[in-house]
Design a protein around this motif. Structure first.
Motif, PDB file in Angstrom:
ATOM      1  N   ALA A  85       0.850  -1.193   0.000  1.00 44.71           N
ATOM      2  CA  ALA A  85       0.000   0.000   0.000  1.00 44.71           C
ATOM      3  C   ALA A  85       0.885   1.242   0.000  1.00 44.71           C
ATOM      4  CB  ALA A  85      -0.932  -0.007   1.215  1.00 44.71           C
ATOM      5  N   GLU A  90      -2.534   2.851   5.797  1.00 41.24           N
ATOM      6  CA  GLU A  90      -3.508   2.587   4.733  1.00 41.24           C
ATOM      7  C   GLU A  90      -3.657   1.091   4.493  1.00 41.24           C
ATOM      8  OE1 GLU A  90      -3.679   3.149  -0.069  1.00 41.24           O
ATOM      9  OE2 GLU A  90      -3.070   4.906   1.109  1.00 41.24           O
ATOM     10  N   GLN A  94      -7.103  -1.039   4.859  1.00 45.76           N
ATOM     11  CA  GLN A  94      -7.593  -1.838   3.733  1.00 45.76           C
ATOM     12  C   GLN A  94      -7.782  -3.298   4.144  1.00 45.76           C
ATOM     13  OE1 GLN A  94      -4.692  -1.177   0.642  1.00 45.76           O
ATOM     14  NE2 GLN A  94      -5.555   0.819   0.057  1.00 45.76           N
ATOM     15  N   ASP A  97     -10.932  -3.673   6.102  1.00 47.03           N
ATOM     16  CA  ASP A  97     -12.090  -3.657   5.195  1.00 47.03           C
ATOM     17  C   ASP A  97     -12.281  -5.016   4.523  1.00 47.03           C
ATOM     18  OD1 ASP A  97     -12.783  -1.046   5.692  1.00 47.03           O
ATOM     19  OD2 ASP A  97     -11.679  -0.230   3.989  1.00 47.03           O
ATOM     20  N   GLU A  98     -11.210  -5.534   3.949  1.00 50.94           N
ATOM     21  CA  GLU A  98     -11.299  -6.759   3.150  1.00 50.94           C
ATOM     22  C   GLU A  98     -11.593  -7.990   4.001  1.00 50.94           C
ATOM     23  OE1 GLU A  98      -7.722  -7.001   0.882  1.00 50.94           O
ATOM     24  OE2 GLU A  98      -7.943  -4.965   0.102  1.00 50.94           O
TER      25      GLU A  98
END
Length: 298
Positions: A85, A90, A94, A97-98
């Motif tokens: 990333a 970040e 991410q 989220d995933e």
């Protein structure tokens, strides 16, 4: 519930794993050990030299992740992940989220004094951007055999009620006592009578919070309250007793966007004075321990 653990090849990585293990004392917990490399994945590199360099870094990161995974007891579910990333923070967001994670755990800056916080670049970025709670391990942190208490620092601004609900559920799930604290700053310029009135008001506020928590906890754990005053937030914190095996929950600033973290002035002062781990809960967040597939905001 899944916890993202920011893994680095230094003490911060070990401290993050230690805190994740302390929080993961529930049968449903899973740790996702994540190391983030800045830049593109090797296969997406723009040149042969960049590809070779990223492959070299990935090899080193793989060694760190293997060592990190070996620190997790066999009875705790854990997986390792290497991400690419633009920044470490970040990449962690991410991954949350995933993977549907409900918490991000990181270590404090390695420059901090023993059992005190110095917020590094990664933690600072998370504390101003994450949409899931962020847990911070102080320098030198080692995992206790079990948590002895969870403490919730309550204010009076909008969002305090939501934080209280999060704390009640988190403590009840882990079967540990919950302590509610109210920190009162008594300005040196206040008249003695004014200070007494402020303390009296704070005691009343703590009593109301205690009554609400007792109703929410439904006899699943012990709930107590305490008020500490001082000429500064730091002084008030030092007047309270702290267990090495407890964790503090605080809410983010009222300036935060909905379901996001933004660390306010009071929280920043608390962060630098606390001798124990801190979990910062985003504004309007519903639960610290949401199951995969459950919404994590209100």
């Amino acid at each position: 519930m899944r916890y993202i653990v920011g893994v680095t090849g230094d003490e911060r990585g070990r401290e993050a794993i230690a805190l994740a293990l302390a929080l993961a004392q529930t049968p449903e917990a899973q740790l996702d050990l994540v190391h983030v490399l800045t830049g593109p994945a090797p296969e997406a590199a723009s040149s042969a030299s960049e590809r070779a360099y990223q492959q070299y870094l990935a090899g080193n990161a793989g060694v760190w992740l293997d060592k990190a995974l070996a620190l997790v007891p066999q009875d705790v579910a854990a997986e390792k992940h290497l991400r690419f990333a633009d920044s470490f923070a970040e990449g962690l967001i991410q991954a949350a989220d995933e993977l549907g994670a409900s918490l991000i755990v990181v270590g404090a800056s390695s420059k901090g004094l023993f059992k005190r916080f110095t917020v590094g670049t990664v933690a600072n970025a998370l504390l101003h951007a994450s949409h899931v709670p962020v847990a911070l391990a102080p320098s030198g942190y080692r995992p206790p055999r079990y948590l002895t208490r969870m403490t919730c620092a309550l204010g009076t601004r909008p969002g305090a009620e939501t934080l209280l609900d999060v704390a009640v559920e988190a403590a009840a799930l882990r079967h540990v006592p919950l302590r509610l604290i109210s920190l009162v700053t008594l300005d040196a310029g206040h008249r003695r009578q004014d200070s007494r009135e402020i303390e009296k008001w704070a005691q009343g506020h703590a009593k109301l919070a205690l009554d609400r928590a007792l109703a929410g906890v439904a006899q699943r754990t012990l709930v107590t309250s305490a008020v500490a005053g001082g000429h500064s937030i730091e002084e008030a914190i030092e007047r309270l007793d702290w267990d090495d095996s407890e964790i503090v929950l605080i809410g983010s600033s009222r300036l935060a966007a909905r379901s996001r973290i933004f660390l306010g002035t009071t929280a920043n002062k608390m962060l630098r004075a606390l001798p124990v781990p801190m979990v910062v809960v985003p504004r309007d967040h519903a639960k610290l321990d949401a199951q995969p597939g459950q919404p994590v905001d209100g």
